[in-house]
Design an enzyme around this catalytic site. Structure first.
Site, short mmCIF file in Angstrom:
data_model
loop_
_atom_site.label_atom_id
_atom_site.label_comp_id
_atom_site.label_asym_id
_atom_site.label_seq_id
_atom_site.Cartn_x
_atom_site.Cartn_y
_atom_site.Cartn_z
N TYR A 19 15.58 6.80 -22.30
CA TYR A 19 15.32 8.24 -22.10
C TYR A 19 13.82 8.50 -21.95
O TYR A 19 13.39 9.23 -21.05
CB TYR A 19 15.90 8.99 -23.30
CG TYR A 19 15.83 10.50 -23.21
CD1 TYR A 19 16.73 11.22 -22.43
CD2 TYR A 19 14.86 11.21 -23.92
CE1 TYR A 19 16.67 12.60 -22.37
CE2 TYR A 19 14.80 12.59 -23.87
CZ TYR A 19 15.71 13.29 -23.10
OH TYR A 19 15.65 14.66 -23.03
N LYS A 22 11.84 10.06 -18.71
CA LYS A 22 11.09 11.31 -18.80
C LYS A 22 9.60 11.09 -18.48
O LYS A 22 8.95 11.97 -17.91
CB LYS A 22 11.28 11.95 -20.19
CG LYS A 22 12.72 12.40 -20.45
CD LYS A 22 13.17 13.45 -19.45
CE LYS A 22 14.55 14.01 -19.71
NZ LYS A 22 14.97 15.00 -18.73
P1 NAP Z 1 23.17 19.46 -22.22
O1 NAP Z 1 23.47 20.67 -23.01
O2 NAP Z 1 23.80 18.16 -22.58
O3 NAP Z 1 23.42 19.78 -20.66
C1 NAP Z 1 23.19 18.81 -19.69
C2 NAP Z 1 23.59 19.33 -18.34
O4 NAP Z 1 23.32 18.31 -17.36
C3 NAP Z 1 25.05 19.69 -18.24
O5 NAP Z 1 25.18 20.89 -17.53
C4 NAP Z 1 25.64 18.52 -17.45
O6 NAP Z 1 26.73 18.91 -16.62
C5 NAP Z 1 24.49 18.15 -16.55
N1 NAP Z 1 24.59 16.79 -16.02
C6 NAP Z 1 24.61 15.64 -16.72
N2 NAP Z 1 24.72 14.60 -15.86
C7 NAP Z 1 24.76 15.12 -14.61
C8 NAP Z 1 24.87 14.59 -13.30
N3 NAP Z 1 24.94 13.25 -13.09
N4 NAP Z 1 24.87 15.42 -12.24
C9 NAP Z 1 24.80 16.76 -12.42
N5 NAP Z 1 24.70 17.35 -13.64
C10 NAP Z 1 24.69 16.53 -14.71
O7 NAP Z 1 21.58 19.15 -22.24
P2 NAP Z 1 20.31 20.11 -22.45
O8 NAP Z 1 19.85 19.95 -23.85
O9 NAP Z 1 20.56 21.45 -21.89
O10 NAP Z 1 19.25 19.33 -21.53
C11 NAP Z 1 18.86 19.77 -20.22
C12 NAP Z 1 17.62 19.01 -19.79
O11 NAP Z 1 16.58 19.24 -20.74
C13 NAP Z 1 17.82 17.50 -19.75
O12 NAP Z 1 17.10 16.95 -18.68
C14 NAP Z 1 17.23 17.04 -21.07
O13 NAP Z 1 16.79 15.71 -21.02
C15 NAP Z 1 16.07 18.02 -21.20
N6 NAP Z 1 15.56 18.16 -22.58
C16 NAP Z 1 16.37 18.66 -23.56
C17 NAP Z 1 15.85 18.79 -24.86
C18 NAP Z 1 16.63 19.35 -25.99
O14 NAP Z 1 16.11 19.35 -27.12
N7 NAP Z 1 17.84 19.83 -25.79
C19 NAP Z 1 14.53 18.39 -25.11
C20 NAP Z 1 13.76 17.89 -24.09
C21 NAP Z 1 14.29 17.78 -22.81
P3 NAP Z 1 28.28 18.54 -16.95
O15 NAP Z 1 28.50 18.82 -18.41
O16 NAP Z 1 29.02 19.45 -16.02
O17 NAP Z 1 28.44 17.10 -16.60
#
Ligand code: NAP
Length: 248
Positions: free
Chosen positions: A156, A160
């Site tokens: 990861y 990133k």
């Molecule tokens: P999440 O709640 O798990 O949501 C992830 C989203 O990505 C879902 O809508 C999922 O869609 C979609 N997705 C996954 N694989 C995919 C693919 N191959 N093609 C298209 N869509 C796909 O995650 P989140 O926390 O909102 O994270 C969103 C972004 O922020 C990510 O890049 C994550 O690394 C980044 N981020 C998050 C955090 C945190 O603390 N939450 C911190 C830093 C960075 P489906 O469910 O429909 O498959």
């Protein structure tokens, strides 16, 4: 008048979490919103309805961000529906955590393909439209983990960190065409992705965050609104941390 009135935006991975919050905030600011989902079909369909009820043009696409060909088809379908693309948010992401000693090749490949290759796939497919209109804002969602690293997340963190290098390179290549490319590095944001984490670990993180709490997806979305809007017209090549001061 909204900050994004008249702009057409595409957000990957918006069925839940941060992507969903960005889609809703963009729509509230007047943007037309196209978005993708993969496994969460029902959530995708209900988001499309929710966005349309705000009174903007909205369309959900089931599309795998990790697939180069699917990204090409998606951008084609987006342009056919919306006419132009003004903003691309590369948000889709997954975790497959393991210590390096136990990390499989599959866990490595899945994370790199979904988190990093996807950013190349979508940006490559969209860029010709940005160049034609001599305008565009690309927003890539990285993470504080891409800046600092994290034990148990070598795949990861590498994905990133790769996004940050890609973002800066694209900003350098395309600045002369008035195309901006920035990244947002969220810290600990309360979504399904972080709900899987050990609660004790989460509490100790929260104590170490200067603002003493996790962030809400909407707080990341507000930063995305800024980067998508003309308020940030002289900002490119930057990584903005939305982390409550975590990495300070
Ligand atoms: P999440 O709640 O798990 O949501 C992830 C989203 O990505 C879902 O809508 C999922 O869609 C979609 N997705 C996954 N694989 C995919 C693919 N191959 N093609 C298209 N869509 C796909 O995650 P989140 O926390 O909102 O994270 C969103 C972004 O922020 C990510 O890049 C994550 O690394 C980044 N981020 C998050 C955090 C945190 O603390 N939450 C911190 C830093 C960075 P489906 O469910 O429909 O498959």
């Amino acid at each position: 008048m909204g900050l994004l009135e008249g702009k057409n935006a595409l957000i990957t991975g918006a069925s839940k979490g941060i992507g969903r919050a960005i889609a809703l905030r963009f729509a509230q600011q007047g943007a037309n919103v196209g978005f993708t989902y993969l496994s969460s079909q029902e959530l995708g369909i209900s988001l499309q309805e929710e966005l349309q009820s705000i009174g903007i043009k909205a369309m959900g696409f089931r599309s795998d961000a990790a697939s180069y060909q699917a990204a090409e088809e998606l951008i084609g379908a987006f342009i056919a529906h919306f006419g132009t693309i003004d903003v691309l948010v590369n948000n889709a992401g997954i975790t497959r955590d393991a210590l390096l000693m136990r990390m499989s090749e599959q866990q490595w490949d899945q994370v790199i393909n979904t988190n990093l290759k996807s950013v190349f796939n979508l940006t490559k497919a969209a860029v010709k439209y940005f160049i034609k209109q001599r305008a565009g804002s690309i927003i890539n969602i990285t993470s504080v983990v891409g800046i600092k690293g994290n034990a148990g997340q070598a795949n990861y963190a590498a994905s990133k960190a790769g996004i940050i290098g890609f973002t800066k390179s694209v900003a350098l290549e395309l600045g002369s065409r008035n195309i901006r490319c920035n990244a947002i590095a969220p810290g600990f944001i309360e979504t399904e992705m972080t709900a899987k984490l050990d609660p004790q670990q989460v509490e100790s993180w929260k104590e170490s965050i200067p603002l003493r709490r996790g962030g809400a997806p909407q707080e990341v979305a507000d930063c995305a609104v800024f980067l998508a809007s003309d308020l940030s017209s002289y900002i490119t090549g930057q990584v903005i941390q939305v982390d409550g001061g975590m990495l300070t």
